[in-house]
Design a protein around this motif. Sequence first.
Motif, PDB file in Angstrom:
ATOM      1  N   LYS A  82       0.830  -1.201   0.000  1.00  0.00           N
ATOM      2  CA  LYS A  82       0.000   0.000   0.000  1.00  0.00           C
ATOM      3  C   LYS A  82       0.866   1.253   0.000  1.00  0.00           C
ATOM      4  N   MET A  83       0.290   2.359  -0.454  1.00  0.00           N
ATOM      5  CA  MET A  83       0.961   3.643  -0.406  1.00  0.00           C
ATOM      6  C   MET A  83       0.860   4.221   1.001  1.00  0.00           C
ATOM      7  N   GLY A  84       1.821   5.086   1.323  1.00  0.00           N
ATOM      8  CA  GLY A  84       1.796   5.760   2.617  1.00  0.00           C
ATOM      9  C   GLY A  84       2.613   5.025   3.653  1.00  0.00           C
ATOM     10  N   THR A  85       2.674   5.615   4.847  1.00  0.00           N
ATOM     11  CA  THR A  85       3.457   5.040   5.932  1.00  0.00           C
ATOM     12  C   THR A  85       2.528   4.495   7.012  1.00  0.00           C
ATOM     13  N   ILE A  86       2.017   5.371   7.853  1.00  0.00           N
ATOM     14  CA  ILE A  86       1.096   4.929   8.900  1.00  0.00           C
ATOM     15  C   ILE A  86      -0.139   4.284   8.296  1.00  0.00           C
ATOM     16  N   GLU A  87      -0.650   4.889   7.215  1.00  0.00           N
ATOM     17  CA  GLU A  87      -1.876   4.384   6.595  1.00  0.00           C
ATOM     18  C   GLU A  87      -1.715   2.975   6.031  1.00  0.00           C
ATOM     19  N   SER A  88      -0.485   2.567   5.766  1.00  0.00           N
ATOM     20  CA  SER A  88      -0.259   1.252   5.153  1.00  0.00           C
ATOM     21  C   SER A  88      -0.039   0.142   6.182  1.00  0.00           C
ATOM     22  N   ILE A  89       0.052   0.488   7.467  1.00  0.00           N
ATOM     23  CA  ILE A  89       0.295  -0.520   8.501  1.00  0.00           C
ATOM     24  C   ILE A  89      -0.984  -1.332   8.724  1.00  0.00           C
ATOM     25  N   PRO A  90      -0.936  -2.645   8.539  1.00  0.00           N
ATOM     26  CA  PRO A  90      -2.152  -3.463   8.684  1.00  0.00           C
ATOM     27  C   PRO A  90      -2.518  -3.687  10.145  1.00  0.00           C
ATOM     28  N   THR A  91      -3.775  -4.051  10.394  1.00  0.00           N
ATOM     29  CA  THR A  91      -4.214  -4.405  11.739  1.00  0.00           C
ATOM     30  C   THR A  91      -3.839  -5.855  12.037  1.00  0.00           C
ATOM     31  N   ARG A  92      -3.890  -6.200  13.311  1.00  0.00           N
ATOM     32  CA  ARG A  92      -3.587  -7.573  13.730  1.00  0.00           C
ATOM     33  C   ARG A  92      -4.535  -8.560  13.038  1.00  0.00           C
TER      34      ARG A  92
END
Length: 326
Positions: free
Chosen positions: A305-315
């Motif tokens: 995904k693009m972005g930094t924080i926005e690309s971090i997946p959930t558990r």
Amino acid sequence: MEQRGCKCTVRGSINHDEYFHVERIVRPGETISSKTHESQVGGKGANQAVAIVRAGGIAYFYGTVGRDGTWVTDKMKHYGIDVGGIIVSDDPTGRAIIQVAADGENSIESPGYFPETSHLLLQNEIHPRSMAYALDNARNATIIYNPSPLPSDQELSRFPWNKIDWLIVNEAEAAGICRSLNRSRANTTANMSTRELVFLLSAHPSFATTNIICTLGGDGVLAFIPTFHRPKTAHEAPSFMHLQAAKLQGEIRDTTGAGDCFTGYFVQGLMEFGPYAKVGKTIREQEIARILKMSVYAAGMCVEKMGTIESIPTRAQVEARMSASP
């Protein structure tokens, strides 16, 4: 997952990130046009704090923003971070200029009361005095250090490495620390494999009990845990733990936050064993492998995904990907 009284204090950087989407990374002295531009919350400390929360943990963030950065603090609250430790200064909020090329590679230029905590996570985007204060005041905490961006040779040689429980580095950082601490062997380290570099690093007196995690990008991750992997005799070869990278379900779109995502997930994995968990007792080798596997999957999903924080997946998203993988 039950936290058993654990919380992680992240003492690190928080930035106003400016993303410029370009065809390729600009060369020195060159001017090119960007296709799009956007502003987001960033900084390695902020990224890693969000990754801990997305992985199911509790993160307390301690850092500084300017009076122009109240929106940054509000955004961190939205992500579920305890921001009681954010200080508002008269200086402007730090900014990072990030170029994201069409192939997903990135280039970053960063500008830069202590709570009771079970885990302390540090990076290298804060002033050395702030780092020293955190290390001196994190009583009985498990300390995790991600020395990125890599400090100068002088800072590396003076750093109190013996205070670090877990060192998370990439290959270039491992090589840089090795060269700095083993200057008499600087010429030979250039030709060493990553395993040789990690073992050389672990052999330094300051790393006698430090657990070393070395991320290898597309080749996965390498771990050297002294309790399990240090040779018992001079004639015995060292052993390592190596996990392959997760198979992607798409192309690499942006690598910016993958390392921070990995680090946050790894720290959350440690917290699941309680505030005083010890490697070899509470945390066994197969459990470290399980933590690393989830961290690798999370980082792999991040680059899709693009972005930094926005690309971090959930558990939940990571567990679903893992259960669907062969």
